[in-house]
Scaffold this active site. Structure first.
Site, PDB file in Angstrom:
ATOM      1  N   SER A 172       0.842  -1.201   0.000  1.00 29.42           N
ATOM      2  CA  SER A 172       0.000   0.000   0.000  1.00 29.42           C
ATOM      3  C   SER A 172       0.870   1.242   0.000  1.00 29.42           C
ATOM      4  CB  SER A 172      -0.905   0.006   1.240  1.00 29.42           C
ATOM      5  OG  SER A 172      -1.382   1.312   1.463  1.00 29.42           O
ATOM      6  N   ASP A 322      -6.644   0.474  -8.772  1.00 28.94           N
ATOM      7  CA  ASP A 322      -7.712   1.466  -8.988  1.00 28.94           C
ATOM      8  C   ASP A 322      -8.441   1.245 -10.314  1.00 28.94           C
ATOM      9  OD1 ASP A 322      -7.135   2.651  -6.592  1.00 28.94           O
ATOM     10  OD2 ASP A 322      -5.955   4.278  -7.445  1.00 28.94           O
ATOM     11  N   ARG A 396     -15.191   5.691  -9.171  1.00 31.48           N
ATOM     12  CA  ARG A 396     -14.739   4.778 -10.237  1.00 31.48           C
ATOM     13  C   ARG A 396     -15.848   3.810 -10.668  1.00 31.48           C
ATOM     14  NH1 ARG A 396      -9.634   6.635 -10.468  1.00 31.48           N
ATOM     15  NH2 ARG A 396      -8.512   6.869  -8.517  1.00 31.48           N
TER      16      ARG A 396
HETATM   17  C1  S3P Z   1      -2.829   5.880  -3.565  1.00 31.24           C
HETATM   18  C2  S3P Z   1      -2.584   4.567  -3.243  1.00 31.24           C
HETATM   19  C3  S3P Z   1      -3.525   3.461  -3.488  1.00 31.24           C
HETATM   20  C4  S3P Z   1      -4.633   3.867  -4.441  1.00 31.24           C
HETATM   21  C5  S3P Z   1      -5.185   5.226  -4.111  1.00 31.24           C
HETATM   22  C6  S3P Z   1      -4.088   6.272  -4.212  1.00 31.24           C
HETATM   23  C7  S3P Z   1      -1.803   6.890  -3.267  1.00 31.24           C
HETATM   24  O1  S3P Z   1      -4.119   3.058  -2.262  1.00 31.24           O
HETATM   25  O2  S3P Z   1      -5.663   2.903  -4.408  1.00 31.24           O
HETATM   26  O3  S3P Z   1      -6.221   5.572  -5.023  1.00 31.24           O
HETATM   27  O4  S3P Z   1      -1.888   8.013  -3.829  1.00 31.24           O
HETATM   28  O5  S3P Z   1      -0.890   6.595  -2.496  1.00 31.24           O
HETATM   29  P1  S3P Z   1      -3.401   1.981  -1.292  1.00 31.24           P
HETATM   30  O6  S3P Z   1      -2.111   2.500  -0.893  1.00 31.24           O
HETATM   31  O7  S3P Z   1      -4.318   1.851  -0.117  1.00 31.24           O
HETATM   32  O8  S3P Z   1      -3.322   0.715  -2.082  1.00 31.24           O
END
Ligand code: S3P
Length: 436
Positions: A172, A322, A396
């Site tokens: 993440s 995403d 989305r």
């Molecule tokens: C993001 C990380 C992702 C993504 C989110 C944006 C970011 O989430 O799904 O839309 O900008 O760091 P996760 O880190 O929870 O996977």
């Protein structure tokens, strides 16, 4: 309700005009945070003027940072620097933005003397925060969920944190960036290891600002103070996650059609959607590739293509996380159907996206099999018309089913398209200009 026959030879004709999409959401959030940390002035073009990053900008202005709009999507920032931030007088409201709240929780928890409450809308208040609260507390942070359920609102008192090594169980970028910002705020070291590479925009921005990161492997790094950055001009490219709606539209258009999409961020940790669609038979060319502000950018040419089912390997999941809703729309038109697994993280997004997709696919008459970590369906030959699509407060989901309705007019009724404003203002005008 009627059934409509679907065919992989689409009659859809797209207007022959190049399309661009608004600035990258992840980079826009990070620009707000880095320009607030840095004492003095920073500037950017291409900022995403959508609800999520604008909420984050408003939150940092409550800390004493001044943001001035100097043109369309262009901002000038003047900050007293992280050491001179003041505690906000009211709760910081991050709206629908998981990135805003999680990254900001890190930087504020590591800023001694700051007292703050961080919150957001009903969707954000349902999302898991223990994934950041647990490691932050191990660093010494004083931060808690106000309802002790591990969800927002979060209350924190910024304190001096300790050096820390975290081996994250999940890939993440929000958790990773939260801890990077926490370490930067307190001027301590961070060693971080993740199971797969999550998007690395924070790391790229550190390097763009002159900082150093020591890599032990592609998914394991060390960061050490000092973190002395000075102001720069940032230029933010279009968001590949927003472009993905038009990439799929372009692939599903009729034979001989070409869609040009300009100025898109092509960070290798984000282009899974292009790679996976290519494996499904999609013809997508990257042209004019260049590097700006530490990020790879380029233009795309998307050709009407015939798609087929593939096995989407686990290694792709972080970089398509995403885009899975719109990828599923491509799957509806794919030979042999579509399947996604190893994607339990979808349940922790703006909505539980496994549930949201399964509910809506069933409304279209698709016999979808739900699993804990994904879903699958066989080749589709026809779909119900007039279905009432539920967005579950998720931009989305709204955009994905709008693209489906543009490819084949199913007369879908989407319950609340206003959620699109969180990430892609102008989406419907762009879509109309391409398909009308
Ligand atoms: C993001 C990380 C992702 C993504 C989110 C944006 C970011 O989430 O799904 O839309 O900008 O760091 P996760 O880190 O929870 O996977």
């Amino acid at each position: 309700m009627q059934n409509m026959n679907i065919t992989r030879k689409s009659p859809l004709k797209l207007a022959n005009t190049p399309v661009s999409v608004p600035g990258d959401k992840s980079l826009s959030h990070r620009f707000v945070i880095f320009s607030s940390i840095i004492q003095g002035g920073s500037e950017c073009t291409g900022f995403l003027e959508a609800e999520d990053p604008l909420h984050t900008m408003k939150c940092f202005s409550e800390l004493g940072v001044h943001f001035e709009k100097i043109g369309e999507s262009s901002y000038k920032v003047s900050s007293p620097g992280i050491k001179s931030w003041k505690s906000p007088n009211k709760s910081l409201d991050f709206g629908n933005g998981g990135t805003g709240i999680r990254l900001s929780a890190g930087i504020l928890a590591g800023s001694p003397g700051i007292l703050a409450t961080l919150t957001g809308d009903a969707s954000l208040q349902k999302r898991p925060m223990n994934r950041i609260l647990d490691p932050l507390r191990k660093m010494g942070a004083k931060i808690a969920s106000m309802h002790s359920d591990g969800k927002a609102p979060l209350k924190l008192e910024g304190v001096q944190l300790k050096d820390y090594f975290y081996e994250s169980p999940i890939a993440s970028a929000q958790v990773k960036s939260c801890l990077i910002f926490a370490a930067m705020a307190s001027g301590v070291s961070l060693e971080y290891k993740e199971p797969e590479l999550s998007r690395d925009h924070t790391e790229n921005m550190i390097r763009f600002l002159g900082g150093e990161i020591e890599y032990l492997s592609a998914t394991h790094f060390r960061l050490k103070p000092p973190y002395n950055f000075s102001g720069k001009k940032f230029s933010i490219p279009g968001d590949i996650s927003s472009a993905s709606f038009f990439i799929v539209l372009g692939l599903l258009a009729g034979d001989g059609s070409i869609l040009h999409i300009k100025n898109i961020g092509l960070n290798p940790s984000r282009i899974g959607i292009i790679e996976v669609l290519k494996l499904m038979g999609g013809k997508i060319h990257i042209v004019n590739q260049r590097e700006e502000c530490g990020e790879i950018t380029g233009d795309l040419e998307v050709f009407g293509s015939e798609l087929h089912r593939i096995n989407i390997e686990e290694k792709w999941i972080p970089s398509i996380i995403d885009e899975i809703p719109i990828l599923t729309i491509a799957g509806i038109f794919s030979k042999a159907g579509f399947s996604i697994e190893n994607a339990k993280e979808l349940r922790a997004k703006e909505s539980d996206r496994i549930h949201a997709m399964v509910v809506n696919l069933k409304k279209l008459g698709i016999q979808v099999i739900e699993k804990e970590d994904g879903y699958s369906f066989e080749e589709i030959t026809d779909l119900h018309t007039g279905a009432e699509i539920e967005t579950f407060m998720d931009h989305r989901i709204a955009m994905s089913f709008s693209i489906l309705n543009a490819v084949i007019n199913l007369d879908l009724k989407i319950d609340d398209v206003s959620w699109v404003e969180t990430s892609f203002p102008g989406f419907f005008d762009k879509l109309k200009s391409l398909v009308s």
